[in-house]
Design a protein around this motif. Structure first.
Motif: not given
Length: 292
Positions: A201-206, A210-213, A241-248
C-alpha cells in the motif's frame, strides 16, 4: 486496501495444459475471440518461462503495434508536461522506441546499463512476495500483452504500456531504482502477510501514484500516473496530502477509479528520506504498530 485479485485478469491452466486469461465482463476485449485467443497464447508463453531461459519474444501484430504507436506518442507529450524532471531525464536516457513495442530483452538491454534492472515475463498477476521481492535482485516482472485496439488510450488492467512506459521510464532513474531495491530488501525481512500488504500500500501511493512539488507546480513520478492517458491529466484535481507512511499504509482506496487522494512530496530528497527511510527499516513489528 490493496487487493491483489483486482490487479490482473486471473490466469489459469487446465488439466489439458490449456492456458486461459479470464477477462472481466467490462473488459474492452471480452467479446473479441481473436483477442482472447491472443491473450491466452501470450500468457502461455510467460508461464512456460523459467529463470535462465531466453525471454519469450512476441510476434506482435500490426494492430498491436499501432496501439503502441498511438499510446507512446500521447504519453510522451503528457510526460513532458506533467512528469517530474528526474523521470523526464531518465526517459530521455532510456530512449524507448515509439514505432514498435519493445521486446522485454530489448527493454533490459536499454535499462540494465543505466540502473542494473532487468525485465522478466509474467503471465498476469505475480504474487506480492515474488513481485516485490525480486526488486532486491533488480528484476521487474512484466506482462507482454497489449490492451484491446478498440480503446488504445484505456485499459482496465496493467499491460505492456504500463509496465514499460510507466515502470521502465521510472526505473531508468538511479534514485527511483534504488528505492525499488530497498523495497525488495524489506520483503526479505517480512514474514507476515499483514506487513507485506502494508508495504504494497505504501508502494501504491508512492512509486505507483506518487506526486511531488517542482518548479512551482505538482508533477508526477508514479508509474501508474506516467502510463495513464486519462489520470495524468487529472491528478492535480486530487486532494493532496503530505507524505505520511501510516496513512499511506492504511487508507482505503479503489484501484478501478482515479485516485481522489494523493500523497505529495516536496522533493525527490523527501521521497528518499521518508519513503526510502521507511522501507530501509521496515519490519513486521513496524507494520503491525502502524496498522494498529
Amino acid at each position: 486496501m490493496f487487493t491483489e485479485a483486482q490487479l490482473y485478469s486471473p490466469v489459469t491452466k487446465g488439466a489439458d495444459g490449456d492456458v486461459t486469461v479470464h477477462l472481466s465482463d467490462e473488459h474492452p476485449g471480452v467479446h473479441d475471440p481473436v483477442y482472447r485467443a491472443r491473450r491466452n497464447a501470450i500468457a502461455a508463453m510467460a508461464l512456460g518461462y523459467r529463470p535462465g531461459d531466453r525471454v519469450p519474444r512476441i510476434d506482435y501484430t500490426g494492430e498491436e503495434q499501432e496501439v503502441w504507436r498511438i499510446v507512446s506518442a500521447e504519453l510522451a507529450r503528457k510526460r513532458e508536461r506533467y512528469a517530474c524532471a528526474e523521470v523526464i531525464e531518465a526517459a530521455g536516457r532510456l530512449a524507448l522506441p515509439s514505432d514498435h513495442i519493445p521486446q522485454l530483452d530489448e527493454v533490459t538491454a536499454k535499462l540494465a546499463p543505466l540502473t542494473g534492472f532487468r525485465y522478466a515475463p509474467a503471465a498476469g498477476l505475480v504474487p506480492l512476495r515474488e513481485f516485490f521481492g525480486s526488486f532486491a535482485d533488480r528484476m521487474f516482472h512484466s506482462t507482454q500483452y497489449i490492451r484491446h485496439h478498440s480503446a488504445p488510450l484505456y485499459t482496465p488492467e496493467p499491460d505492456a504500456v504500463h509496465e514499460i512506459l510507466g515502470h521502465a521510464n521510472q526505473l531508468a532513474c538511479p534514485r527511483f531504482a534504488a528505492l525499488y531495491e530497498t523495497v525488495g530488501a524489506a520483503v526479505a525481512r517480512l514474514e507476515t502477510e499483514r506487513a507485506l500488504k502494508f508495504l504494497a500500500d505504501v508502494f501504491w501511493f508512492s512509486l505507483e501514484f506518487g506526486v511531488l512539488r517542482e518548479r512551482g507546480e505538482v508533477r508526477c513520478y508514479g508509474a501508474g500516473l506516467l502510463s495513464s492517458y486519462g489520470e495524468i491529466e487529472e491528478f492535480r484535481q486530487a486532494e493532496l496530502r503530505s507524505l505520511d507512511v501510516h496513512a499511506m499504509g492504511t487508507v482505503a482506496y479503489d484501484i478501478t477509479h482515479y485516485q481522489p487522494i494523493l500523497y505529495c512530496a516536496e522533493s525527490v530528497n523527501q521521497i528518499e528520506d521518508v519513503i526510502g527511510g521507511f522501507f530501509e527499516t521496515m519490519s513486521d513489528d513496524t507494520a503491525a504498530r502502524l496498522a494498529a
